[in-house]
Structure formats: structure tokens, C-alpha cells
Design an enzyme around this catalytic site. Structure first.
Site, short mmCIF file in Angstrom:
data_model
loop_
_atom_site.label_atom_id
_atom_site.label_comp_id
_atom_site.label_asym_id
_atom_site.label_seq_id
_atom_site.Cartn_x
_atom_site.Cartn_y
_atom_site.Cartn_z
N LYS A 50 -4.92 -1.94 9.55
CA LYS A 50 -4.61 -0.50 9.79
C LYS A 50 -5.54 0.31 10.59
CE LYS A 50 -2.99 4.02 7.77
NZ LYS A 50 -2.68 4.70 6.74
N TYR A 88 -7.70 -1.54 6.08
CA TYR A 88 -7.51 -0.33 6.35
C TYR A 88 -8.82 -0.13 6.41
CZ TYR A 88 -5.89 4.77 5.48
OH TYR A 88 -5.69 6.16 5.98
N THR A 126 -1.54 9.32 1.73
CA THR A 126 -0.14 10.83 1.82
C THR A 126 0.64 9.97 0.74
OG1 THR A 126 -0.08 9.51 4.18
CG2 THR A 126 1.66 10.89 2.94
#
Length: 301
Positions: free
Chosen positions: A165, A136, A48
């Protein structure tokens, strides 16, 4: 009980100036806003945050400025993993010197290492730092899945690999990880829409994009689930489902940055190869904001 990194980790957007330069003042203002509106930990230089377009120098400047704004490095997580193990270790050292409190380590993308290669990659980074690390797992972007046995081996080998994550969305795999670690390896949803399902199989929170907009609601959702009020958690999940899905109608963070701009929060343009939202996309996002009660005339969030 909340996880090590709290209930809501925000994958923070990186503000840029109109000329496309890094906007450190904007980053600090956005960081403070998020911490005041439901965020427990800030993740910098993730997807992001448009990390592929940031230089190492810019990442260091961003981490340093955000630690200053947060007033506590424990509230700042740095994304330091790339598709080069050596570069990842170097970035990890730089992040540690910047004062961050934890790291997010994405699977190497493009070169698609086998499971033994993933173990070597993540082990090299974990051994280079004392900071807690969250892996992740996002095969939709990296074309590389960390399999549950690999997660278990990394968790057992390294005291500072403490969380994952999960952007896989496989609740069966998440259930096995919960069963086999007793919940000691904490699981955070990597998709806002999968927060409630992951909580149901032992997750502890979310690494969120939409917490830029509805952080307090996400906090309430997790707290309601922890308190046994599953009905309230489901109500909040369903109320925000259109936002959770619609904000990803095109490549992220295009619509997020449009939303931030419409709400008067620091954002700025996107860096190529991503592009700014079209007028039609901006209007679509405006509708989602209104429906979520984030603009005048919308229902309560």
C-alpha cells in the site's frame, strides 16, 4: 486485470456507540453496505479504523463480526502490525484464528527502525502466518520509509509478501518497483488522489477511504484505465479530486465519520485523542458531499 485483493480495498471506519463502545452491529451493516457499493476487500483496524484506540479483544471481535457479515474471509483484511514485533505476531495469530483472508502490515511507528530492522520485523510476521500480506508504506505517519531495495528483498524472501500500500506518492520509486518485480509485487495507492497516477506506472488499485462514499466511481475509474479509456479515468479522477483532497482537511477519519453520519451510515463518535468534527467542519464536508452528488441537489457522482 484486477489485483489479488481486487481493485478497491476499503479502509473501513470502526463504528462506535454514543458511549464510545465498539458497535459490532454497526460494523456489520457498514461492511455489507460497502461490499454492495464497489468494495472488493474490507480492511479492518487500519488507520481509518482508529486502530491505536482498539484493544486486542476489540480487534478480534471486529474481525470476527466482519468475516461473518462478509460471508467470506477472503474479503476481509486485518491490520496487525504495530511498533512491537512480538505484539504484531500475536495479533497476526489472533487475526488468522478470526478467519480473515489477508493482512496489512504497517511500518513500525515512533521507534523508526532502520531498513534491516524493517526486514526483521516484517519477516517475523510473514513467517508466523500463511496469509498473504500487504506492506503499508506511509512515512508521513510513521516517520519510517520502506525503501525500494528493502521492498524487493522482502518480496524475494517471502512468498506471502505480495503487495504494498503506497502512501508515499513517489511515482519514480513506484516505477522502479514495478520494473524490478515485473508487477508481481502489486502496488495499491494509499491515497485516493494518487490512484490514477499510480495506475499509470503499474499500480493495480487503491486502499481507499473515500470508497465509503464513491466506491462505484473508483471501480469505474480503475476499470476504465484497464480498458485503455484513460480519458474517462481522468474525468472521474478530476470530478472527485475536491472530495479526495477536502476529506483530509483535518485528521482522518474525522470528516469521513461526519460524512457517514450525514448519509445515515454507521459511524458514531471518534475515540480520543481524535475528536468529532466541529459544526463548521461538518458543514464543509456537507458541501463536498453535495458537490459530489451524494446529497439531494448535488451533481451526479
Amino acid at each position: 486485470m484486477p489485483g489479488r485483493f481486487g481493485r478497491v480495498v476499503t479502509a473501513m471506519a470502526t463504528p462506535f456507540t454514543r458511549d464510545g463502545d465498539l458497535d459490532l452491529d454497526g460494523a456489520q451493516r457498514l461492511a455489507r453496505h460497502l461490499l454492495d457499493h464497489g468494495t472488493d476487500t474490507l480492511l479492518l483496524a487500519g488507520t481509518t479504523g482508529e486502530s491505536p484506540t482498539l484493544t486486542s479483544e476489540e480487534k478480534v471481535a471486529l474481525w470476527t463480526a466482519t468475516v461473518e457479515a462478509a460471508g467470506d474471509g477472503a474479503k476481509v483484511m486485518a491490520g496487525t502490525s504495530t511498533y512491537s514485533t512480538a505484539e504484531s505476531v500475536e495479533l497476526t495469530h489472533l487475526a488468522e484464528k478470526s478467519g480473515v483472508g489477508s493482512l496489512l502490515l504497517v511500518t513500525p511507528y515512533y521507534n523508526r527502525p532502520p531498513q534491516e530492522g524493517l526486514i526483521a520485523h516484517f519477516s517475523a510476521i510473514a513467517q508466523a502466518t500463511g496469509l498473504p500480506c500487504m506492506l503499508y508504506n506511509i512515512p508521513s505517519r510513521t516517520a519510517c520509509l520502506i525503501e525500494v531495495p528493502t521492498l524487493l528483498r522482502l518480496f524475494e524472501r517471502h512468498d506471502n509478501i505480495v503487495a504494498v500500500k503506497d502512501a508515499v506518492g513517489d511515482m519514480s520509486a513506484a516505477s522502479r518497483l514495478r520494473r524490478d518485480t515485473g508487477g508481481a509485487m502489486e502496488q495499491y495507492s494509499g491515497d485516493d488522489k494518487n490512484l490514477l497516477p499510480l495506475l499509470a506506472v503499474g499500480g493495480v488499485g487503491v486502499v481507499s477511504v473515500l470508497s465509503h462514499l464513491v466506491g462505484p466511481a473508483l471501480q469505474e475509474l480503475v476499470r476504465a484505465f484497464e480498458a485503455g479509456d484513460v480519458g474517462r479515468a481522468l474525468e472521474l479522477h478530476l470530478r472527485h479530486l475536491a472530495l479526495f483532497e477536502g476529506a483530509f482537511a483535518t485528521s482522518s477519519p474525522i470528516l469521513l465519520k461526519s460524512a457517514l453520519a450525514q448519509l445515515g451510515l454507521p459511524a458514531g463518535p471518534l475515540r480520543p485523542p481524535l475528536i468529532d468534527a466541529t459544526p463548521e467542519q461538518a458543514e464543509f464536508m456537507r458541501g463536498l458531499l453535495a458537490d459530489a452528488g451524494l446529497l439531494p441537489g448535488g451533481a451526479s457522482a
